[in-house]
Design a protein around this motif. Structure first.
Motif, PDB file in Angstrom:
ATOM      1  N   HIS A 261       1.450  -0.405   7.902  1.00  0.00           N
ATOM      2  CA  HIS A 261       1.864   0.912   7.390  1.00  0.00           C
ATOM      3  C   HIS A 261       1.579   1.031   5.893  1.00  0.00           C
ATOM      4  CE1 HIS A 261       5.303  -0.968   5.470  1.00  0.00           C
ATOM      5  NE2 HIS A 261       5.572  -1.591   6.604  1.00  0.00           N
ATOM      6  N   GLY A 262       1.805   2.235   5.361  1.00  0.00           N
ATOM      7  CA  GLY A 262       1.561   2.496   3.948  1.00  0.00           C
ATOM      8  C   GLY A 262       2.815   2.295   3.103  1.00  0.00           C
ATOM      9  N   SER A 263       2.780   2.875   1.902  1.00  0.00           N
ATOM     10  CA  SER A 263       3.822   2.598   0.911  1.00  0.00           C
ATOM     11  C   SER A 263       5.050   3.505   1.048  1.00  0.00           C
ATOM     12  CB  SER A 263       3.231   2.750  -0.488  1.00  0.00           C
ATOM     13  OG  SER A 263       2.689   4.055  -0.622  1.00  0.00           O
ATOM     14  N   ALA A 264       5.028   4.408   2.030  1.00  0.00           N
ATOM     15  CA  ALA A 264       6.174   5.287   2.333  1.00  0.00           C
ATOM     16  C   ALA A 264       6.947   5.707   1.083  1.00  0.00           C
ATOM     17  CB  ALA A 264       7.096   4.594   3.342  1.00  0.00           C
ATOM     18  N   PRO A 265       6.300   6.408   0.153  1.00  0.00           N
ATOM     19  CA  PRO A 265       6.940   6.671  -1.145  1.00  0.00           C
ATOM     20  C   PRO A 265       8.293   7.382  -1.053  1.00  0.00           C
ATOM     21  CG  PRO A 265       4.706   7.647  -1.030  1.00  0.00           C
ATOM     22  CD  PRO A 265       4.944   6.946   0.259  1.00  0.00           C
ATOM     23  N   ALA A 273      13.758   0.688   3.898  1.00  0.00           N
ATOM     24  CA  ALA A 273      12.531   0.351   4.636  1.00  0.00           C
ATOM     25  C   ALA A 273      12.699  -0.870   5.532  1.00  0.00           C
ATOM     26  CB  ALA A 273      11.398   0.090   3.646  1.00  0.00           C
ATOM     27  N   ASN A 274      11.947  -0.831   6.610  1.00  0.00           N
ATOM     28  CA  ASN A 274      11.911  -1.953   7.551  1.00  0.00           C
ATOM     29  C   ASN A 274      10.882  -2.974   7.049  1.00  0.00           C
ATOM     30  OD1 ASN A 274      11.705  -3.624   9.757  1.00  0.00           O
ATOM     31  ND2 ASN A 274      11.604  -1.967  11.254  1.00  0.00           N
ATOM     32  N   PRO A 275      11.286  -4.203   6.776  1.00  0.00           N
ATOM     33  CA  PRO A 275      10.323  -5.185   6.280  1.00  0.00           C
ATOM     34  C   PRO A 275       9.537  -5.878   7.393  1.00  0.00           C
ATOM     35  CG  PRO A 275      12.513  -6.137   6.271  1.00  0.00           C
ATOM     36  CD  PRO A 275      12.666  -4.740   6.819  1.00  0.00           C
ATOM     37  N   THR A 312      16.873  -1.318  11.244  1.00  0.00           N
ATOM     38  CA  THR A 312      16.727  -0.377  10.127  1.00  0.00           C
ATOM     39  C   THR A 312      16.581   1.041  10.701  1.00  0.00           C
ATOM     40  OG1 THR A 312      14.432  -1.059  10.150  1.00  0.00           O
ATOM     41  CG2 THR A 312      15.772  -1.905   8.352  1.00  0.00           C
ATOM     42  N   TYR A 313      16.680   2.037   9.833  1.00  0.00           N
ATOM     43  CA  TYR A 313      16.777   3.441  10.292  1.00  0.00           C
ATOM     44  C   TYR A 313      15.624   3.858  11.207  1.00  0.00           C
ATOM     45  CZ  TYR A 313      12.908   5.228   7.554  1.00  0.00           C
ATOM     46  OH  TYR A 313      11.639   5.482   7.100  1.00  0.00           O
ATOM     47  N   ASP A 314      14.437   3.309  10.954  1.00  0.00           N
ATOM     48  CA  ASP A 314      13.245   3.781  11.670  1.00  0.00           C
ATOM     49  C   ASP A 314      13.272   3.429  13.153  1.00  0.00           C
ATOM     50  OD1 ASP A 314      13.040   1.167  10.474  1.00  0.00           O
ATOM     51  OD2 ASP A 314      11.011   1.062  11.269  1.00  0.00           O
TER      52      ASP A 314
END
Ligand code: NAD
Length: 478
Positions: A261-265, A273-275, A312-314
């Motif tokens: 995935h990208g940097s989800a700014p 964020a999910n690591p 995590t939330y996602d």
């Protein structure tokens, strides 16, 4: 102790990198890290590649690079750091395991376990593009024998090591008979060396449809760059979340590991964020540097954490998840589970996962290459192919004649269809007359004649036969 390069990247990058390092160090990873700065700050400081010369030195010295996602600033001039890194370091193989975590992460495909092996350096990503006429631009699709051999062999060796049963190849060689045709041909050649592994080829369109619908029909899938780029995201998404997948970019000298995935700014700096994606990259890295015991321990602790419902939330879902946590808490939960194995999800074993030691490509003896014609591309704003043929016949020599004109690949002369839509970009094919030969001097003469007749020749492509077989495409309708 292995020294690795790390880059914390942008957006959520620093948080997921810290979480990932905390987990693997707690598991006993025998690594020392050397940090470099890449990404947005470097771009905005005026370096259009997003990385400094000193950082390249560090990456090349340590050979193993764990990279968090970066933000590529919008607007012209900034080159994708990922593409640059893959190409500069010759990271030809992109490996993305995509596995469902049913019933803990909701997915329409509960038994999916597919590994996409994507060629990473060539194909349309060679980045060679030109505008040639007012109406037409082109992008060169380059496929090489070394590129095909390396990636296909990698896929089979990976399958053999990981005790996978089947390698599938996706191409569009019914249309691109030369480029995708070579990929498929090399696949068939190399597959013969691995009789214990099943092999098959699918045309990419129906193959992709099947993969999205019935992914359990596939095991390892190998494909050229562009298809692999698209389908590895599709594969990751249908497991339930792109946030859970990592990828390895492997070369003969160096390797880079990352989340897909990208940097989800929008999520940055909020401990949201999910690591897991970067952690998956780190697990592949540990296997690559021979620390398979740690890789296995981390992976099983992670599966246990997912299974416990610590999410995590996602991926959090009422009824399935037990606890919604932030990045740091998720990492703590994985650390607390080190040494445990999942009870419902299948535990991993990396006993056989030493780095693959593939033979270096050796150049084959040169074929018997013969010039048999030339395609002269012309910028001409007219509409009537017969009128263009009359004009272009004016540049023929005694032994080299116009044999065909195509527009966007479709034959429009002789005997085209009046319905064919024509642009201002025409290919005029010249061949020697029966019994005659064509030489490079003839091509220069054609160009020189075109110049004197005010014909706007934009490029030529030489037509060759190799070992007596024509090695170029026919016109559609020819
Ligand atoms: P993205 O992957 O950053 O985000 C897509 C969606 O997924 C967003 O809703 C985001 O919040 C969510 N998401 C992604 N990773 C997550 C995680 N770990 N945990 C929870 N949610 C997560 O894609 P985008 O928004 O298209 O791109 C943002 C930036 O990232 C762009 O600048 C792009 O160029 C860059 N990018 C970098 C890489 C890389 O460095 N490898 C890859 C892709 C995109």
């Amino acid at each position: 102790m292995t020294k690795i390069t790390i880059a914390k990247g942008d957006g959520i990058g620093p948080e997921i990198m810290d979480a990932t390092l905390d987990i693997i160090l707690a598991a006993g990873a025998r690594i020392e890290t050397e940090e470099i700065e890449v990404g947005e700050k470097v771009y905005l400081a005026g370096n259009t590649s997003g990385i400094s010369a000193e950082s390249w030195d560090v990456i090349r010295r340590n050979k193993v690079f764990l990279k968090a996602p970066i933000t590529t600033p919008q607007g012209g001039g900034y080159k994708s750091l990922n593409v640059t890194t893959r190409k500069f370091l010759g990271l030809y193989s992109n490996v993305r395991p995509c596995m469902s975590l049913h019933p803990f992460v909701s997915t329409k495909h509960p038994i999916m376990d597919v590994v996409i092996v994507r060629e990473n350096e060539e194909d349309l990503y060679a980045g060679i593009e030109h505008q040639q006429t007012d109406e037409v631009v082109q992008c060169l699709k380059l496929i090489s024998r070394p590129g095909c051999e390396k990636i296909v062999r990698y896929a089979f060796e990976y399958a053999k090591q990981q005790k996978r049963k089947k390698v599938t190849c996706f191409t569009k060689d019914n249309i691109m008979k030369q480029t995708d045709g070579l990929f498929h041909k090399v696949f068939d050649e190399i597959a013969k060396e691995y009789p214990e592994i099943e092999n098959e080829h699918w045309i990419i369109d129906i193959g992709a449809a099947k993969m999205a619908d019935t992914p359990e029909a596939f095991d390892v899938i190998v494909m050229p760059n562009l298809y692999g780029d698209v389908l590895s995201d599709v594969a990751a998404q249908i497991t339930g979340s792109v946030g859970l997948a990592g990828s390895a970019n492997i070369g003969e000298e160096c390797a880079m590991f990352e989340a897909i995935h990208g940097s989800a700014p929008r999520r940055a700096g909020q401990n949201l964020a999910n690591p897991s994606g970067l952690l998956q990259g780190a697990i592949m890295m540990l296997n690559h540097i021979g620390q398979t015991d740690i890789a296995e321990k981390v992976h099983n602790a992670w599966l246990t954490t997912i299974e416990e419902g610590t999410h995590t939330y996602d991926i959090y879902k009422e009824g399935i998840s037990k606890e919604k946590v932030g990045t740091k808490e998720f990492a703590k939960a994985v650390i607390a589970n080190l040494g445990k194995k999942p009870s419902i999800l299948k535990a991993v074993s990396y006993a056989n996962s030493a780095p693959l030691n593939l033979p270096k490509y050796t150049r084959k003896p040169a074929g018997d290459k013969k010039l048999v014609g030339v395609d002269l591309f012309v910028h001409w704003p007219g509409n009537d192919p017969n009128a263009l043929a009359e004009l272009v016949k004016g540049i023929e020599s005694n032994n080299v004649k116009l044999t065909m004109i195509t527009n966007r690949g479709i034959k429009v002369w002789p005997e085209g269809f009046k319905e064919t839509f024509c642009t201002d970009h025409w290919r005029c094919r010249f061949k020697p007359t029966a019994g005659a030969e064509i030489t490079k001097k003839d091509i220069i003469e054609l160009l020189s004649n075109a110049l004197s007749k005010n014909i706007d020749a934009i490029k030529t492509e030489n037509l060759y036969s190799f070992n007596g077989v024509d090695a170029f495409s026919m016109g559609q309708g020819q």
